[in-house]
Design a protein around this motif. Structure first.
Motif: not given
Length: 320
Positions: A175-203
Motif C-alpha cells: 500500500y501507499a500513503l497519500l497525504v492530500p491535506g495541509g494548513a487550511p489557511h495556506r491553500p497554495a501548499k496543496r496539490w489539487p485533489a483531482k491529481d491525487f485521485a489520478e495518482l491513486a488510480n495509477r497506484l
C-alpha cells in the motif's frame, strides 16, 4: 551546560513537523544529562495536541501543557505561568521553540536565580546568535543551538518507540500513503485533489492500495479523492500520530504535501515524495529521512501527475 543536574525543562510547543524533527535534539538533551549518579528529571512543556506523542517517546519524566499562553498584558496569566515555571525548580532550560512567546517565558522568571537557558532570549546564559540561524534548516539550527550548550551528539529522530496494532484498518500490503491535506489557511501548499485521485488510480492499477490520511478538517478533500479513485482506503480522522508512524513503516511509499504527517512518515523510514510550492522553502523545513524526494514548482497546480509518477518509479521501483 554540563555538571550536576537535577531538573531540566525542554520547551517545544508545535507544530507537528517541527515537534517530530525536534525529537532527535530532545533525545540528545536527555543523554547529556545522564550521569553515573543517575539521570536528571526531564520535563517537556508543550501544547495539548502533542502530549500523548511526547509521553509515548519515553524521553520525558513528565509532560506539562502550556495552558496559559499569556500575552504580556494579561497579568494574571503571566503570574500563573511564572509560578508554574518556578515550581519546577529547573536548573537547565532548553528552548527549542525559540519564538517570541518562548523567549518571553525566560524574561518572566525575573533576574534572580534563573536557570541556565539555551535559546535566543536576550540575556540568557547560552544564547544562540549564529548570524545565519534564520536561513538554517530546523534540524541544523537546533544542532548548532545545542552545540553552544555543550551538546554535540545530536542524531535524527528515532521513531522506534511507535508501536500499535494497525490490523484494525484491514489494509494489506503493498500500500501507499497519500497525504492530500495541509494548513487550511495556506491553500497554495496543496496539490489539487483531482491529481491525487489520478495518482491513486495509477497506484491501484499497479496493485498498490492507495491509503488516504487526513484530519477531520480535510474530510471534503479526501472524500473527493475517494469518489474519483474508488480503489482507495480512506482513513480520514481514524489515525493518531502513532498510527501514522506504524503505517509508514509498512508502506511502499508516501506522497503528500508539505504538511506535518509527512515529517513523521519520512522519519519512520518510508520512501517519501513531498510536494512543495513557493509557499514554503525546503531548504528551511524539508522532511528528513532515509529516502526523501522533493518535487517543487512555484504553483503546485503546475506539477503534473506524470512528473510525480516519474519520481514514484524512481523512488520505489514500483513500475517495471
Amino acid at each position: 551546560m554540563g555538571g550536576a543536574v537535577e531538573r531540566v525543562l525542554i520547551i517545544k510547543l508545535g507544530a507537528l513537523g517541527d515537534f517530530v524533527q525536534a525529537l532527535g535534539p530532545m533525545a540528545a538533551i536527555r543523554r547529556h544529562h545522564q550521569s553515573p549518579l543517575g539521570a536528571a528529571s526531564v520535563i517537556l512543556l508543550t501544547t495539548k495536541p502533542y502530549v500523548d506523542l511526547a509521553r509515548a517517546t519515553g524521553l520525558f519524566d513528565d509532560v506539562w501543557v502550556d495552558e496559559e499562553r499569556p500575552k504580556p498584558w494579561q497579568i494574571g496569566r503571566v503570574r500563573r505561568l511564572r509560578e508554574k515555571l518556578k515550581s519546577g525548580h529547573f536548573t537547565h532550560v532548553y528552548d527549542l521553540q525559540t519564538s517570541d512567546r518562548s523567549s518571553f517565558y525566560f524574561h518572566i522568571l525575573g533576574p534572580f536565580k534563573r536557570p541556565l537557558w539555551s535559546g535566543i532570549a536576550r540575556g540568557c546564559s547560552h544564547r544562540h546568535t549564529h548570524p545565519e540561524r534564520d536561513r538554517m534548516h530546523t534540524i541544523e539550527r537546533q544542532i548548532d543551538q545545542l552545540a553552544v550548550a555543550g551538546i554535540t551528539d545530536v542524531g535524527m529522530a528515532d521513531l522506534s518507540f511507535a508501536q500499535k496494532d494497525i490490523y484494525r484498518f484491514g489494509i494489506e500490503k503493498p500500500y501507499a500513503l497519500l497525504v492530500p491535506g495541509g494548513a487550511p489557511h495556506r491553500p497554495a501548499k496543496r496539490w489539487p485533489a483531482k491529481d491525487f485521485a489520478e495518482l491513486a488510480n495509477r497506484l491501484f492499477v499497479k496493485g498498490i492500495t492507495p491509503v488516504l490520511l487526513g484530519a477531520r478538517a480535510e474530510q471534503g478533500i479526501l472524500t473527493l479523492i475517494e469518489r474519483d479513485a474508488p480503489g482507495t482506503v480512506n482513513l480520514c480522522a481514524k489515525t493518531d500520530f502513532i498510527d501514522i508512524a506504524v503505517l509508514a513503516r509498512g508502506a511502499a511509499l508516501a506522497v503528500g504535501n508539505d504538511t506535518g504527517p509527512m515529517h513523521m512518515i519520512s522519519l519512520a523510514g518510508c520512501p517519501s515524495i513531498v510536494l512543495y510550492s513557493s509557499d514554503s522553502d525546503p531548504a528551511l523545513c524539508a522532511q528528513r529521512g532515509p529516502s526523501v524526494e522533493i518535487v517543487r514548482k512555484t504553483r503546485l497546480e503546475d506539477v503534473s501527475v506524470a512528473e510525480v509518477w516519474d519520481v514514484v518509479e524512481r523512488t520505489a521501483a514500483l513500475v517495471p
